[in-house]
Design a protein around this motif. Structure first.
Motif, PDB file in Angstrom:
ATOM      1  N   SER A 111      10.501  20.786  33.406  1.00 23.41           N
ATOM      2  CA  SER A 111      11.425  21.912  33.329  1.00 23.41           C
ATOM      3  C   SER A 111      12.032  21.996  31.937  1.00 23.41           C
ATOM      4  O   SER A 111      12.276  20.973  31.289  1.00 23.41           O
ATOM      5  N   GLY A 112      12.267  23.213  31.486  1.00 23.01           N
ATOM      6  CA  GLY A 112      12.890  23.427  30.195  1.00 23.01           C
ATOM      7  C   GLY A 112      11.926  23.474  29.027  1.00 23.01           C
ATOM      8  O   GLY A 112      12.347  23.732  27.891  1.00 23.01           O
ATOM      9  N   MET A 113      10.638  23.239  29.276  1.00 18.18           N
ATOM     10  CA  MET A 113       9.669  23.228  28.180  1.00 18.18           C
ATOM     11  C   MET A 113       9.299  24.645  27.727  1.00 18.18           C
ATOM     12  O   MET A 113       9.506  25.623  28.444  1.00 18.18           O
ATOM     13  N   THR A 114       8.757  24.726  26.522  1.00 20.27           N
ATOM     14  CA  THR A 114       8.200  25.968  25.993  1.00 20.27           C
ATOM     15  C   THR A 114       6.676  25.894  26.105  1.00 20.27           C
ATOM     16  O   THR A 114       6.066  24.923  25.656  1.00 20.27           O
ATOM     17  N   ILE A 115       6.088  26.920  26.732  1.00 13.77           N
ATOM     18  CA  ILE A 115       4.653  26.915  27.018  1.00 13.77           C
ATOM     19  C   ILE A 115       3.996  28.155  26.422  1.00 13.77           C
ATOM     20  O   ILE A 115       4.410  29.286  26.701  1.00 13.77           O
ATOM     21  N   MET A 116       2.981  27.953  25.613  1.00 13.14           N
ATOM     22  CA  MET A 116       2.148  29.049  25.123  1.00 13.14           C
ATOM     23  C   MET A 116       1.023  29.284  26.113  1.00 13.14           C
ATOM     24  O   MET A 116       0.415  28.324  26.607  1.00 13.14           O
ATOM     25  N   ILE A 117       0.733  30.554  26.391  1.00 13.16           N
ATOM     26  CA  ILE A 117      -0.319  30.898  27.347  1.00 13.16           C
ATOM     27  C   ILE A 117      -1.238  31.923  26.696  1.00 13.16           C
ATOM     28  O   ILE A 117      -0.808  33.017  26.325  1.00 13.16           O
ATOM     29  N   SER A 118      -2.514  31.576  26.552  1.00 12.26           N
ATOM     30  CA  SER A 118      -3.454  32.483  25.905  1.00 12.26           C
ATOM     31  C   SER A 118      -3.748  33.680  26.796  1.00 12.26           C
ATOM     32  O   SER A 118      -3.482  33.681  27.996  1.00 12.26           O
ATOM     33  N   GLY A 119      -4.311  34.719  26.181  1.00 15.12           N
ATOM     34  CA  GLY A 119      -4.691  35.899  26.932  1.00 15.12           C
ATOM     35  C   GLY A 119      -4.388  37.178  26.186  1.00 15.12           C
ATOM     36  O   GLY A 119      -3.437  37.264  25.412  1.00 15.12           O
ATOM     37  N   PHE A 120      -5.238  38.171  26.417  1.00 12.17           N
ATOM     38  CA  PHE A 120      -5.046  39.502  25.865  1.00 12.17           C
ATOM     39  C   PHE A 120      -5.393  40.466  26.977  1.00 12.17           C
ATOM     40  O   PHE A 120      -6.565  40.663  27.282  1.00 12.17           O
ATOM     41  N   GLY A 121      -4.379  41.025  27.634  1.00 10.95           N
ATOM     42  CA  GLY A 121      -4.651  41.756  28.859  1.00 10.95           C
ATOM     43  C   GLY A 121      -5.177  40.780  29.895  1.00 10.95           C
ATOM     44  O   GLY A 121      -4.545  39.759  30.185  1.00 10.95           O
ATOM     45  N   PHE A 122      -6.360  41.043  30.447  1.00  9.47           N
ATOM     46  CA  PHE A 122      -6.957  40.148  31.436  1.00  9.47           C
ATOM     47  C   PHE A 122      -7.900  39.131  30.807  1.00  9.47           C
ATOM     48  O   PHE A 122      -8.411  38.241  31.489  1.00  9.47           O
TER      49      PHE A 122
END
Length: 239
Positions: A30-41
């Motif tokens: 909890s409290g972490m920063t998460i990058m999530i890939s993706g461009f639209g779908f």
């Protein structure tokens, strides 16, 4: 000869493949920063996102191009109330109902970042650059509170690096060392996110033997990858 032999043995021992999603996302808190890939779908690591959802962690900051669409993946993470803040370029798009509802209720913070600036801020973090000046957003609300400098007669806004605790990335192919290649638009922000996070977790559609990737085609070298899980993506996500 001893050191060379040890190096060869170490290379043969490296294996970043984990058996499942639960093992891949283990340790996210909890409290972490998460990058999530993706461009639209395209290129969205939905299985890893649902692994994070299953962990029950809260108070997350998410960095992504979009704010989720439909009912799965990032949209599900937002709908569950686990995301406190999102940094993205396109928070509203077709099907972004979960973000819209949370934002309207004041339950989620939004930092809107132009798409090129978003990518460059992550690249700056990866490269160890302290920041950069960009003409994008000069004279708009997005520049509020930021340093503005005139260079050669043109105004620029200071943008700071953007780093994360974890990056969740989808790749087309990976080997057990963690070298990655992507498929067309599914590449998007994956490479720069992998470089800008302390822990990079990848779901790969294919796992190939060492030597199965053309070295000239490898986009993300293994040094930037920590864990890889094989997800064949036969499942059709409800998006």
């Amino acid at each position: 000869m001893v050191s060379l032999r040890f190096g060869a043995e170490l290379r043969m021992a490296i294996d970043k493949i984990v058996p499942g999603v639960a093992e891949a996302v283990a340790g996210i808190e909890s409290g972490m920063t998460i990058m999530i890939s993706g461009f639209g779908f395209a290129g969205v690591p939905n299985d890893l996102i649902h692994g994070v959802l299953d962990l029950g962690v809260t108070d997350l900051t998410v960095i992504s191009n979009n704010a989720g669409t439909g009912t799965e993946g990032l949209a599900a993470l937002m709908g569950s109330g686990r995301v406190r803040r999102i940094i993205c370029s396109y928070p509203r798009s077709k099907g972004s109902d979960n973000f819209d509802a949370r934002y309207a209720a004041g339950e989620i913070e939004l930092e809107l970042v132009p798409q090129g600036t978003l990518s460059e801020r992550m690249r700056a973090a990866a490269a160890g650059v302290g920041g950069f000046y960009s003409p994008t957003s000069v004279g708009t609300d997005l520049a509020a509170g930021k340093e503005v400098r005139t260079i050669d007669g043109r105004d620029y806004v200071l943008e700071l690096p953007l780093r994360a605790d974890v990056a969740l990335v989808q790749a087309q192919k990976a080997d057990r060392w963690g070298n990655l290649v992507y498929s067309k638009a599914a590449r998007n922000f994956g490479p720069v996110m992998a470089m800008a996070a302390d822990l990079t977790i990848v779901q790969a559609k294919e796992i190939v033997p060492l030597g199965g990737l053309d070295p000239e085609a490898i986009v993300t070298p293994s040094v930037f990858v920590d864990r890889v899980v094989h997800i064949d993506n036969d499942r059709e996500w409800d998006i």
